[in-house]
Each structure stands twice: as C-alpha cells, then as structure tokens.
Design a protein around this motif. Structure first.
Motif, short mmCIF file in Angstrom:
data_model
loop_
_atom_site.label_atom_id
_atom_site.label_comp_id
_atom_site.label_asym_id
_atom_site.label_seq_id
_atom_site.Cartn_x
_atom_site.Cartn_y
_atom_site.Cartn_z
N ALA A 1 16.94 -4.71 9.03
CA ALA A 1 17.62 -3.37 8.14
C ALA A 1 16.38 -1.95 8.94
O ALA A 1 15.68 -2.26 9.24
CB ALA A 1 16.92 -3.35 7.05
N THR A 2 17.32 -1.19 9.32
CA THR A 2 16.47 0.05 10.19
C THR A 2 14.79 0.69 9.46
O THR A 2 14.53 1.04 9.74
CB THR A 2 17.64 0.92 10.68
OG1 THR A 2 18.95 0.63 11.11
CG2 THR A 2 17.18 2.39 11.39
N ALA A 3 16.02 1.16 8.19
CA ALA A 3 14.79 1.94 7.36
C ALA A 3 13.74 0.36 6.99
O ALA A 3 12.30 1.72 7.02
CB ALA A 3 15.15 2.09 6.21
N ALA A 4 13.74 -0.58 6.81
CA ALA A 4 12.35 -1.24 6.67
C ALA A 4 11.66 -1.24 8.51
O ALA A 4 10.07 -1.14 7.94
CB ALA A 4 13.02 -2.44 5.89
N GLN A 5 11.88 -1.13 9.32
CA GLN A 5 11.47 -1.42 10.06
C GLN A 5 10.34 -0.10 10.40
O GLN A 5 9.60 0.09 11.54
CB GLN A 5 12.97 -1.52 11.56
CG GLN A 5 13.40 -3.37 11.67
CD GLN A 5 13.49 -3.76 12.99
OE1 GLN A 5 13.19 -3.37 13.99
NE2 GLN A 5 15.37 -3.18 12.81
N LYS B 1 10.61 8.05 2.16
CA LYS B 1 11.01 8.63 3.77
C LYS B 1 11.44 8.58 4.93
O LYS B 1 12.82 9.44 5.39
CB LYS B 1 9.54 9.34 4.97
CG LYS B 1 9.61 10.37 5.87
CD LYS B 1 8.33 11.06 6.51
CE LYS B 1 8.32 12.16 7.39
NZ LYS B 1 7.09 12.12 8.70
N ALA B 2 12.07 7.40 5.28
CA ALA B 2 13.30 6.77 6.05
C ALA B 2 13.88 6.76 5.64
O ALA B 2 14.73 7.31 6.52
CB ALA B 2 12.49 5.27 7.17
N VAL B 3 14.16 6.20 4.85
CA VAL B 3 15.90 6.21 4.02
C VAL B 3 16.10 7.67 2.96
O VAL B 3 16.98 7.81 3.59
CB VAL B 3 15.32 5.61 2.44
CG1 VAL B 3 15.39 3.94 3.00
CG2 VAL B 3 15.00 5.87 1.37
N SER B 4 15.24 8.78 3.34
CA SER B 4 15.94 10.15 3.08
C SER B 4 15.46 10.84 4.69
O SER B 4 15.74 11.90 4.43
CB SER B 4 14.80 10.94 2.10
OG SER B 4 13.41 11.11 2.06
N PRO C 1 0.55 -1.35 -0.25
CA PRO C 1 -0.03 -0.07 -0.73
C PRO C 1 0.91 1.15 0.29
O PRO C 1 2.01 1.55 1.19
CB PRO C 1 -0.94 -0.37 0.94
CG PRO C 1 0.12 -1.69 2.22
CD PRO C 1 0.67 -2.05 1.33
N GLN C 2 -0.03 2.19 -0.37
CA GLN C 2 1.17 3.68 -0.75
C GLN C 2 1.46 3.99 0.47
O GLN C 2 2.61 4.79 0.43
CB GLN C 2 0.37 4.48 -1.41
CG GLN C 2 1.37 5.60 -1.53
CD GLN C 2 2.16 5.23 -2.83
OE1 GLN C 2 1.60 4.36 -4.07
NE2 GLN C 2 3.27 5.95 -2.97
N PHE C 3 0.69 3.91 1.69
CA PHE C 3 1.55 3.88 2.85
C PHE C 3 2.52 3.93 3.65
O PHE C 3 3.33 5.01 3.90
CB PHE C 3 0.00 4.63 4.30
CG PHE C 3 -0.31 3.35 4.26
CD1 PHE C 3 0.33 2.46 5.84
CD2 PHE C 3 -1.10 2.43 3.92
CE1 PHE C 3 -0.31 1.29 5.80
CE2 PHE C 3 -1.89 1.35 4.18
CZ PHE C 3 -1.46 0.77 5.13
N VAL C 4 2.89 3.15 3.43
CA VAL C 4 3.89 2.14 4.14
C VAL C 4 5.03 2.50 2.89
O VAL C 4 6.48 2.36 3.29
CB VAL C 4 4.09 0.26 3.59
CG1 VAL C 4 2.62 0.02 5.92
CG2 VAL C 4 3.59 -0.60 2.82
N GLN C 5 5.12 2.08 1.32
CA GLN C 5 6.12 2.71 0.46
C GLN C 5 6.64 4.30 0.99
O GLN C 5 7.96 5.01 0.83
CB GLN C 5 5.13 3.08 -1.08
CG GLN C 5 4.71 1.34 -1.54
CD GLN C 5 4.54 1.14 -2.71
OE1 GLN C 5 5.87 1.91 -4.06
NE2 GLN C 5 3.11 1.23 -3.37
N ASP C 6 5.77 5.19 1.28
CA ASP C 6 5.57 6.75 1.40
C ASP C 6 6.88 6.61 2.67
O ASP C 6 8.14 7.34 2.78
CB ASP C 6 4.39 7.09 1.67
CG ASP C 6 3.35 7.31 0.06
OD1 ASP C 6 4.92 7.74 -0.63
OD2 ASP C 6 2.55 8.58 0.44
#
Length: 459
Positions: free
Chosen positions: A287-291, A59-62, A50-55
């Motif tokens: 992985a930090t960003a995925a969490q 946001k996490a990786v940036s 879903p778009q909200f977890v993609q977003d």
C-alpha cells in the motif's frame, strides 16, 4: 457418473498444504470471541499509533492521486531511502536503498519471501525455540526440513525469573548442523519469551554461520521494545554477517500500527534480489499511502534518535510500566512470571495452579492448551499456551507456561460493576478458606479469579 463429479473427485489441494493447516491464533482468537473473554492473548496494541504517523498517513491519503496508485514494486522510493538511511547508522554498513531493502506486506511476507527464495528441497533449517509459529510451516512449504534447538531456563539463583535466564547451548546448536543445513532462524527480542540475545550469544551463532557457510534469518520486529537496560544488537552488524543475514522488521510493531501491514527485509543485494522474485510473483506491491506515512515516521526518528522525544524511547517506557503491573498482578496470586527483557509478552509458570480440567473435548491436548481453554470458558480470560511455540519433540518440556500480552489498555467492555462483584466474591471465598484452614492448593485453584480482578481493578 456426471463429468463434473469426476472432475471434483480429484484431489484439489497441493501436498505443501498438508500438516500446516492448524493455527493457534485462529483457534484461540475465535474461542475468546465466542466466550466474550478479555483477550490478553493476541499480540497487538489496543491504543493508537503516535500522532505524528497518524498525521502523516492522513496527509498521504489526501496528497493527490499518486498516493492512491501503484508505487515501486519493491518498496516506495521514499520509504526504502528512509529505511536505508536509518539502519545504515544502526548496522554500521552503508545500505543501498534500491538493492538491499525489500518492503513487504508485514514482517510475515518478508519471512515468507526469505524462505521461498533461499530454502530449497532437502535443505535443513535450524529454528531456535520458542519460535513464532509461522517459521515451521514456511520451512515445510519451501520443501525444507525444520530442525529445532530450544532455549532452556538456567536457574541463576535470582528470586526474579528473567527471560535472560533462558540460554542457547552452543554445543547443542553445533550438534544439529549437518552438510544439509542452510540457515539458522532466530527471533530477538523473542516472542513469546521476551529474551534479548546478548552480543556474546549472537557472536556464537555468527561464528557457526561463518564456519559452516550458513544464512541467518533474524526476526527483529520488537527491536525497539527492550527493558531494564537490555540492549538489542543486530546480528547483521557483527563481522562477516552482513552478507549472510536477512533482517526482518515491522512498522506495525515499530509504530504500534499492526493493521497497516508494512514490513521489510534488509540484507545484501545478492540475497534480496532472489526475494524480490518471490515478491513480484505473489504480492508484487504494498500500500502506497501506508509506506509514505512510515517513511515520515522514520525520518522523524532519525532526527530524534536517542533523545527523550523519540518514540523509540517513549514507547518502551510506557510498556515497561504495563509490564510491571502485570508481573505484580501475577505474583499476587502466587504465579511466577518470567520477566521479559523485550517485546510485548510475558510468560508465567502455571504448574502451581491446581484446577480440575475435566473438559472431555480437550483431554488429548497438552496441559497448557487445556488450561487456556478452561481459563477462557470458565474465567473469561484469554491467553496463549506456550507449547504452541515449540516443536512436537520439545513441547512437553514447556507445557506448564502460558503467555500474556501486557501492552493492552484496560478493556472497555470489562465493566466496573462486574469487576467489583468478582472481587467481593473472591474475598468471601478467601475468608472462608482461611477460616476452614483448607489446603493451599485449593486457594491456588481459584487464583485466576483474583488475577483478572487485580489486572483490571480501577487504579
């Protein structure tokens, strides 16, 4: 003899690797790729999360350098807090985010940590069949002995077969418990069957666990994917089971992001602390960003839980339609699907399909393995043999079923021209067969052509 040859002549492998080398996913994924088959076997979506977890992931990786560095070894603080908050409400027990939760590299590693930390040499582990195929090798690598009890189909007189018709015998389960039994392993919703255990069935298992002081490993990665009113119940929520249940979950299945490899185990801190030892001495960190992204997903779902806007409501509704489509297609060619109450998968009985399995290379394999290989090589359709989910002692009873994954979108590589060509060919074949009044078995032998065409026909 040179010294290096003497050294290399020694046995290099450990005993724990013996007998656990075969993997059905490796074998059939490669075979499907070799023959460029439409893959309805392996269980992952071919659509985006879903778009909200993609977003949230973007946001996490940036979000600065901290998202690209190590986080807390046993789970990113924000994620363990989100999981504890969300599942405390579901389980009816206050979950401590830092003591009762372990974040892992997918549900696979959560299971591995559980077996390695809690099963010892000589322990017996009862596995309810059909089972996801990693359970047995994980028991063996921990030094344990796997004991099997199958779910068995009971004909309730309904014209529509259901995964709910497959039941676990309380007497058979109890008969397998010995003084060496340490744990019972269940999977609900079940892969490959799709069975969602009823509360009465869970209570029966719980009663035996409490009576004999057993652990329960409950693999619940498909917990939000239930259909036709089936309700998933966590066995950890039953009286006396929190302290002895390890509940395994998956962000990959929860948010349709299997490649992120974020899973977790939730249990009493007295059990989780031993699993942390295995985790810190193997993977150590996820992985930090995925969490971070998964934590945002759970925070959103906590607020929307039970509403039409919840992804946990929307995803099963979408998959229900795909499930109905595949079932209709299977019935149209004379097959009998077992309607799953949950999960990604549907099994179907192939005993009515009469085909000539004359491939000498597969003659010593079980019927469903031979059938699936024929289907891949001759018809370009990849599925999974169901006997792979059973122990050797019970696999023969269940080798007339194959498993389909119904969550797939229409395969892009399946060109419309090829579909139409096959459809026209099939229609000509059927017309000729009707005219010649051939035996119905001959018609069934060609049904797999129609199955592929029906499933991918433009709608």
């Amino acid at each position: 003899m040179p010294l290096f040859q003497l050294i290399m002549a020694r046995r290099l492998y450990a005993n724990r690797t013996i007998g656990v080398d075969k993997n059905v996913w490796v074998e059939f994924t490669q075979l499907a790729a070799d023959y460029k088959a439409v893959n309805l076997g392996q269980g992952f979506p071919d659509f985006s999360p879903p778009q909200f977890v993609q977003d949230a992931f973007c946001k996490a990786v940036s979000g600065g350098p901290q998202m690209h560095q190590y986080t807390r070894a046993f789970g990113h603080p924000r994620l363990v807090k989100s999981l504890a908050k969300f599942f405390s409400r579901v389980v009816g027990h206050e979950i401590d985010p830092f003591e009762d939760v372990l974040v892992t590299v997918g549900a696979y590693q959560a299971l591995f940590c559980a077996f390695q930390a809690l099963i010892d040499d000589g322990d017996e582990v009862i596995i309810v069949e059909p089972f996801f195929d990693c359970y047995q090798p994980m028991v063996l690598m921990a030094g344990g002995t796997a004991v099997y009890v199958p779910l068995r189909p009971v004909n309730g007189g309904s014209t529509v077969l259901s995964s709910g018709d497959w039941v676990l015998s309380a007497e058979e389960l109890a008969s397998k418990i010995t003084p060496r039994t340490k744990a019972i392993v269940i999977n609900t919703p079940n892969n490959p069957l799709g069975k969602v255990y009823k509360v009465e069935e869970l209570q029966m298992i719980a009663d035996l666990c409490i009576k004999h002081d057993l652990l329960c490993f409950s693999d619940e990665v498909y917990e939000w994917l239930t259909y036709d009113g089936a309700k998933h119940v966590k066995i950890a929520s039953l009286p006396g089971m929190w302290e002895r249940t390890i509940t395994v979950g998956s962000a990959g299945k929860t948010f349709s992001a299997t490649g992120w490899k974020v899973g977790w185990a939730i249990s009493s801190g007295k059990l989780i602390k031993h699993m942390k030892i295995i985790h810190q001495n193997s993977v150590y960190h996820c992985a930090t960003a995925a969490q971070e992204a998964v934590s945002h997903g759970f925070d959103r779902e906590y607020e929307l839980f039970g509403t039409p806007e919840s992804y946990f409501q929307q995803l099963p509704a979408t998959l229900h339609r795909k499930r109905q489509k595949l079932a209709s297609c299977l019935r149209s060619v004379g097959l009998q699907p077992v309607m799953p109450e949950g999960g990604y998968f549907m099994i179907t009985d192939i005993s009515s399909v009469n085909v000539d399995l004359n491939d000498e290379s597969t003659k010593n394999e079980s019927y469903d393995f031979r059938f699936v290989k024929w289907l891949i090589k001759e018809k370009g359709l990849a599925t999974i043999p169901v006997s792979a989910f059973f122990s050797p002692e019970h696999s023969k009873e269940f080798d007339k079923y194959i498993r389909f994954c119904f969550v797939k979108e229409k395969q892009k590589q399946w060109k419309k021209a090829k579909v139409i060509k096959q459809l026209e060919k099939q229609k000509r074949q059927e017309a000729a067969e009707r005219a010649e009044q051939e035996e119905s078995q001959s018609n069934k032998g060609n049904s797999c052509h129609l199955l592929i065409v029906s499933y991918y026909r433009p709608r």
